[in-house]
Design an enzyme around this catalytic site. Structure first.
Site, PDB file in Angstrom:
ATOM      1  CG  HIS A  17     119.966  58.927  54.397  1.00  0.00           C
ATOM      2  ND1 HIS A  17     121.235  58.895  55.033  1.00  0.00           N
ATOM      3  CD2 HIS A  17     118.971  59.510  54.826  1.00  0.00           C
ATOM      4  CE1 HIS A  17     120.767  60.140  56.242  1.00  0.00           C
ATOM      5  NE2 HIS A  17     119.303  60.263  55.212  1.00  0.00           N
ATOM      6  N   GLY A  32     128.716  53.330  51.073  1.00  0.00           N
ATOM      7  CA  GLY A  32     127.796  53.395  49.906  1.00  0.00           C
ATOM      8  C   GLY A  32     128.372  53.516  48.360  1.00  0.00           C
ATOM      9  CG  HIS A  56     118.164  58.334  47.688  1.00  0.00           C
ATOM     10  ND1 HIS A  56     118.072  58.001  48.614  1.00  0.00           N
ATOM     11  CD2 HIS A  56     118.420  59.798  47.703  1.00  0.00           C
ATOM     12  CE1 HIS A  56     118.001  59.151  49.283  1.00  0.00           C
ATOM     13  NE2 HIS A  56     118.938  59.693  48.867  1.00  0.00           N
ATOM     14  NE  ARG A  99     119.181  62.880  52.248  1.00  0.00           N
ATOM     15  CZ  ARG A  99     120.205  61.806  51.981  1.00  0.00           C
ATOM     16  NH1 ARG A  99     120.056  60.969  50.965  1.00  0.00           N
ATOM     17  NH2 ARG A  99     121.388  62.138  52.989  1.00  0.00           N
ATOM     18  NE  ARG A 123     116.243  53.770  30.783  1.00  0.00           N
ATOM     19  CZ  ARG A 123     116.712  52.958  30.233  1.00  0.00           C
ATOM     20  NH1 ARG A 123     118.487  52.937  30.233  1.00  0.00           N
ATOM     21  NH2 ARG A 123     115.564  52.547  29.502  1.00  0.00           N
ATOM     22  CG  ASN A 151     123.832  53.299  52.030  1.00  0.00           C
ATOM     23  OD1 ASN A 151     122.779  53.941  51.042  1.00  0.00           O
ATOM     24  ND2 ASN A 151     123.979  54.650  53.031  1.00  0.00           N
ATOM     25  CD  GLU A 182     122.903  55.762  56.894  1.00  0.00           C
ATOM     26  OE1 GLU A 182     124.019  55.064  57.795  1.00  0.00           O
ATOM     27  OE2 GLU A 182     122.941  56.231  56.185  1.00  0.00           O
ATOM     28  CG  HIS A 210     129.342  61.554  54.875  1.00  0.00           C
ATOM     29  ND1 HIS A 210     128.338  60.801  54.415  1.00  0.00           N
ATOM     30  CD2 HIS A 210     130.683  62.355  53.615  1.00  0.00           C
ATOM     31  CE1 HIS A 210     128.179  61.987  53.572  1.00  0.00           C
ATOM     32  NE2 HIS A 210     129.394  62.336  52.775  1.00  0.00           N
ATOM     33  CG  ASP A 211     133.176  61.084  51.016  1.00  0.00           C
ATOM     34  OD1 ASP A 211     132.323  60.986  50.653  1.00  0.00           O
ATOM     35  OD2 ASP A 211     133.447  62.344  51.344  1.00  0.00           O
TER      36      ASP A 211
END
Length: 237
Positions: free
Chosen positions: A43, A213, A50, A45, A18, A7, A70, A190-191
């Protein structure tokens, strides 16, 4: 072997901080594939804080491995995915203001909605996956939606494993067994990190893909991206 999809949201976060184009998201995706990553995950949004929607388009011709997008299937996301046609769409029920994903779908409550969305993606040749908590009834519900795969939400596993509780993996392995029996592919994310990925992989039958990620990028700051990817690949074999 379990595939590693990286990810790259955090690369976009760094770029956006920046206001320029360093690091370049597309070049980073090309590099991680060259280093051995077997997939690229993004992913986007709605606020594009991002990954930007244009990034999804720019990445399409450069991702020759698995391309996984995602997101919450709101109209703009659905339209983007149908335009880009990634290898896989992973449906995640995150709120628009969520910092990160924090729950899986209630596949029973939202069955009708998921059936319609999944059918539209599959009719366009896109494999589907549903983000789910490790609850057996939710796996059964996922089967009823017609999805190709599930993605097990692993935050709870990662937290408890870090505290020394290895028994926390049992609900995940039970759900994987059920999913395999139902003909559903199993992904996870996830994690997950270098600390817990090998144990998780060994505990989950038929694990097809992990999406990593935040931990991978953080670890790469110390160990180097190419080295970290090779370390993951060795642990997943």
């Amino acid at each position: 072997m379990t595939k590693l999809s990286v990810n790259i949201n955090k690369i976009a976060t760094l770029r956006n901080s920046r206001g320029g184009d360093v690091p370049n998201v597309v070049e980073f995706a090309k590099d991680i594939q060259r280093f051995g990553a077997e997939g690229v995950t993004i992913h986007p949004r709605p606020d594009e804080r991002h990954i930007r929607y244009q990034d999804a388009r720019d990445l399409k011709p450069e991702v020759y491995t698995e391309y996984n997008i995602e997101g919450n299937p709101i109209k703009s996301f659905i339209d983007l995915a149908l335009e880009v046609k990634p290898t896989q769409v992973t449906l995640v029920p995150d709120a628009e203001d969520a910092i990160t994903s924090n729950a899986g779908w209630d596949t029973i409550k939202h069955k009708d909605f998921l059936v319609d969305v999944i059918k539209e993606f599959q009719n366009n040749g896109i494999r589907t996956s549903i983000f789910v908590d490790p609850v057996l009834k939710q796996i059964e519900g996922a089967k009823e939606t017609g999805t190709n795969r599930i993605e097990l939400y692993t935050e709870s596993f990662a937290h408890q494993y870090g505290l020394g509780n290895k028994e926390v993996v049992k609900p995940y392995s039970d759900c994987a067994v059920l999913a395999n029996n139902l003909g559903l592919g199993v992904n996870a994310g996830h994690d997950l990190s270098l600390d817990n990925i090998e144990f998780f992989k060994q505990s989950i039958p038929g694990l097809l893909e992990v999406s990593i990620g935040h931990a991978l990028i953080a670890e790469s700051l110390y160990l180097g991206v190419e080295n970290v990817i090779q370390m993951y690949l060795r642990k997943l074999k």
